[in-house]
Design a protein around this motif. Structure first.
Motif, PDB file in Angstrom:
ATOM      1  N   VAL A 108      46.016  49.701  28.567  1.00  0.00           N
ATOM      2  CA  VAL A 108      44.827  48.935  28.216  1.00  0.00           C
ATOM      3  C   VAL A 108      44.205  49.563  26.967  1.00  0.00           C
ATOM      4  O   VAL A 108      43.947  50.778  26.939  1.00  0.00           O
ATOM      5  N   ALA A 109      43.985  48.759  25.961  1.00  0.00           N
ATOM      6  CA  ALA A 109      43.383  49.250  24.719  1.00  0.00           C
ATOM      7  C   ALA A 109      41.884  49.441  24.931  1.00  0.00           C
ATOM      8  O   ALA A 109      41.170  48.509  25.289  1.00  0.00           O
ATOM      9  N   VAL A 110      41.415  50.665  24.715  1.00  0.00           N
ATOM     10  CA  VAL A 110      40.008  50.973  24.917  1.00  0.00           C
ATOM     11  C   VAL A 110      39.419  51.596  23.654  1.00  0.00           C
ATOM     12  O   VAL A 110      40.119  52.173  22.830  1.00  0.00           O
ATOM     13  N   GLU A 111      38.096  51.467  23.542  1.00  0.00           N
ATOM     14  CA  GLU A 111      37.324  52.075  22.464  1.00  0.00           C
ATOM     15  C   GLU A 111      36.373  53.090  23.089  1.00  0.00           C
ATOM     16  O   GLU A 111      35.847  52.867  24.186  1.00  0.00           O
ATOM     17  N   ILE A 112      36.146  54.203  22.400  1.00  0.00           N
ATOM     18  CA  ILE A 112      35.275  55.245  22.927  1.00  0.00           C
ATOM     19  C   ILE A 112      33.825  54.825  22.732  1.00  0.00           C
ATOM     20  O   ILE A 112      33.392  54.509  21.618  1.00  0.00           O
ATOM     21  N   TYR A 113      33.054  54.839  23.816  1.00  0.00           N
ATOM     22  CA  TYR A 113      31.636  54.478  23.763  1.00  0.00           C
ATOM     23  C   TYR A 113      30.795  55.733  23.916  1.00  0.00           C
ATOM     24  O   TYR A 113      30.874  56.438  24.928  1.00  0.00           O
ATOM     25  N   GLY A 114      29.958  56.007  22.917  1.00  0.00           N
ATOM     26  CA  GLY A 114      29.053  57.143  22.984  1.00  0.00           C
ATOM     27  C   GLY A 114      29.784  58.466  22.824  1.00  0.00           C
ATOM     28  O   GLY A 114      30.972  58.525  22.522  1.00  0.00           O
ATOM     29  N   GLY A 115      29.056  59.551  23.046  1.00  0.00           N
ATOM     30  CA  GLY A 115      29.589  60.891  22.850  1.00  0.00           C
ATOM     31  C   GLY A 115      30.187  61.469  24.104  1.00  0.00           C
ATOM     32  O   GLY A 115      29.740  62.523  24.592  1.00  0.00           O
ATOM     33  N   THR A 116      31.193  60.821  24.644  1.00  0.00           N
ATOM     34  CA  THR A 116      31.769  61.260  25.908  1.00  0.00           C
ATOM     35  C   THR A 116      32.617  62.515  25.742  1.00  0.00           C
ATOM     36  O   THR A 116      33.208  62.752  24.680  1.00  0.00           O
ATOM     37  N   LEU A 117      32.679  63.341  26.787  1.00  0.00           N
ATOM     38  CA  LEU A 117      33.618  64.459  26.850  1.00  0.00           C
ATOM     39  C   LEU A 117      34.986  63.882  27.200  1.00  0.00           C
ATOM     40  O   LEU A 117      35.259  63.540  28.352  1.00  0.00           O
ATOM     41  N   LEU A 118      35.844  63.764  26.206  1.00  0.00           N
ATOM     42  CA  LEU A 118      37.096  63.038  26.383  1.00  0.00           C
ATOM     43  C   LEU A 118      37.960  63.620  27.492  1.00  0.00           C
ATOM     44  O   LEU A 118      38.569  62.880  28.269  1.00  0.00           O
ATOM     45  N   ASN A 119      38.029  64.966  27.565  1.00  0.00           N
ATOM     46  CA  ASN A 119      38.948  65.568  28.533  1.00  0.00           C
ATOM     47  C   ASN A 119      38.583  65.259  29.975  1.00  0.00           C
ATOM     48  O   ASN A 119      39.433  65.330  30.867  1.00  0.00           O
ATOM     49  N   THR A 120      37.324  64.881  30.228  1.00  0.00           N
ATOM     50  CA  THR A 120      36.914  64.606  31.610  1.00  0.00           C
ATOM     51  C   THR A 120      37.465  63.282  32.125  1.00  0.00           C
ATOM     52  O   THR A 120      37.373  63.006  33.330  1.00  0.00           O
ATOM     53  N   TRP A 121      38.024  62.468  31.240  1.00  0.00           N
ATOM     54  CA  TRP A 121      38.617  61.204  31.661  1.00  0.00           C
ATOM     55  C   TRP A 121      40.112  61.333  31.931  1.00  0.00           C
ATOM     56  O   TRP A 121      40.754  60.368  32.363  1.00  0.00           O
ATOM     57  N   LEU A 122      40.676  62.496  31.681  1.00  0.00           N
ATOM     58  CA  LEU A 122      42.107  62.683  31.874  1.00  0.00           C
ATOM     59  C   LEU A 122      42.445  62.869  33.352  1.00  0.00           C
ATOM     60  O   LEU A 122      41.735  63.543  34.090  1.00  0.00           O
ATOM     61  N   ASP A 123      43.565  62.292  33.763  1.00  0.00           N
ATOM     62  CA  ASP A 123      44.122  62.486  35.106  1.00  0.00           C
ATOM     63  C   ASP A 123      43.112  62.182  36.206  1.00  0.00           C
ATOM     64  O   ASP A 123      43.061  62.855  37.241  1.00  0.00           O
ATOM     65  N   ARG A 124      42.279  61.181  35.995  1.00  0.00           N
ATOM     66  CA  ARG A 124      41.359  60.688  37.022  1.00  0.00           C
ATOM     67  C   ARG A 124      41.785  59.291  37.455  1.00  0.00           C
ATOM     68  O   ARG A 124      42.284  58.503  36.646  1.00  0.00           O
TER      69      ARG A 124
END
Length: 431
Positions: A108-124
């Protein structure tokens, strides 16, 4: 003299339910509206003429809600007491052409919204939520709250320096989640989401969809003195403000102010939208309330001059592993009570007079108060506070709850702080 608190740990239990049921700003305002309706509030349409009736009212627009309670006998120039917050959180949002894939994986093509901590979305395990716009102009909320998506991390065997040099993530190449195997077909994702929402795919003409962690909020620690969960920045404040407004409206007490909840969208990317704090929504609602009660420009000016806004957003608790990143003389702690946020460069709107307002509310509620100031060597974040103060000429005070892991997919706070904040907000709105 302090009054008995309105809220206790049961408030935190309800916050957990609110967080779980509000994976998107659209769900958050729908859930806030439902709570207010149970307290006797009614929705009014922006396209209708407003009357001078007393009681609780609210306006919904997208991911924003403005709610207010007009006491019996309120005059046109009666000032407002506002709790401000925001409904959005940093996350991954679905692009207009979402279907993509590589090497046999459907993504799924996604766009980053806001200043998220990217690594916290991995392997969830991730779900999908938001709203669909239908051909007739109506909206349909959707919440696929199961393990649908995953952003897989590269194995350490293929990135030997990840633990020594740090993980480096490219927002475009490394953050596109997978959701299956096979060939990519245009329209598959939206067709699936439409089916989950109970509508025909052909009726869907637009969408505002985002990814969320499906892990439920939970108490943490030996004595369960901590709370872990998603979107506490800033649904914690939205929930507290909703509960406080409902409590004040139901108290039967005489009020010298009109209490207001203003929960905006798009704070995480600058607040510049028709539902953001830098838009006209709040000003329009307050002006129309004045004019509906027979007021003119002079009444509006008098009302705004006497108005105070508490901009409630999360701040940083002292991190035990990075204490040097914090100001050495200001150490907000979990379960130490709400924080007063100060920055002399006006990244926060608090000044000395604003401090006095919040200190009085905390004292009245019997709630401890803490001070938050950033380390001079670390850039300071900002909130809707300065925007509200500058746009409307309203005295504004920045406050909140101290948390760890801000902008993570899962944040952490003291389990007592949410209800301590709510009690302080009740005292503020009742003043």
């Amino acid at each position: 003299m302090s009054t008995p608190p309105r809220f206790d740990r049961g408030h935190t239990d309800d916050l957990m339910s609110f967080l779980a049921a509000s994976p998107s700003p659209y769900h958050a305002v729908a859930n806030a509206a439902e709570r207010l309706e149970k307290a006797g509030f009614r929705q009014v349409a922006e396209t209708d003429a407003w009357d001078a009736s007393s009681g609780g009212k609210f306006v919904l627009r997208g991911g924003a809600i403005i709610a207010w309670y007009v006491p019996e006998g309120a005059e046109a120039h009666t000032p407002f007491r506002i709790v401000g917050a925001h409904t959005d959180s940093p996350n991954l949002r679905v692009k207009p052409q979402p279907d993509m894939g590589t090497a046999g994986w459907r993504q799924v093509a996604v766009e980053i919204y806001g200043g998220t901590l990217l690594n916290t979305w991995l392997d969830r395990d991730l779900g999908l939520s938001g709203r669909l716009t239908l051909r007739d102009g109506s909206y349909r909320l959707v919440n696929i709250d199961r393990a649908l998506l995953r952003v897989p991390q590269l194995a350490v065997h293929l990135d030997r320096t990840a633990n020594t040099d740090g993980l480096k993530l490219d927002k475009q190449r490394h953050m596109q989640p997978i959701w299956g195997l096979g060939e990519v077909h245009e329209g598959d994702l939206i067709a699936y989401v439409a089916q989950e929402a109970g509508v025909a795919a052909d009726d869907v003409t637009g969408w505002d969809l985002m990814v969320h962690s499906i892990e439920a909020p939970s108490y943490l620690g030996r004595d369960k003195e901590l709370l872990a969960g998603p979107r506490m920045d800033n649904l914690l404040s939205v929930h507290a403000g909703t509960a406080a407004l409902a409590a004040v409206a139901s108290s039967g007490k005489a009020l010298d102010f009109i209490p207001v909840l203003a929960a905006f969208d798009h704070e995480e990317n600058g607040s510049q939208s028709d539902t953001g704090a830098d838009g006209p929504l709040l000003g329009n609602v307050l002006e129309r309330s004045v004019f509906a009660r027979g007021g003119a420009y002079e009444d509006k000016a008098r009302a705004f001059a006497g108005t105070v806004c508490l901009s409630s957003d999360t701040g940083h608790a002292v991190h035990p592993n990075y204490s040097e990143r914090h100001d050495p003389t200001h150490h907000p702690r979990a379960n130490g009570g709400p924080i007063l946020k100060v920055n002399v460069n006006m990244r926060y709107a608090t000044d000395g007079s604003g401090r006095a307002v919040f200190a009085e509310a905390c004292e009245k509620a019997g709630v401890p108060m803490q001070n938050f100031v950033s380390n001079n060597a670390m850039p300071c974040g900002t909130t809707i506070g300065p925007i509200t103060a500058a746009r409307h000429g309203i005295r504004t005070v920045d406050i909140g709850v101290a948390i760890l892991s801000m902008h993570s997919a899962r944040e952490l706070c003291g389990a007592d702080d949410p209800y301590l904040l709510a009690n302080a907000l009740v005292a503020f709105l009742e003043a």
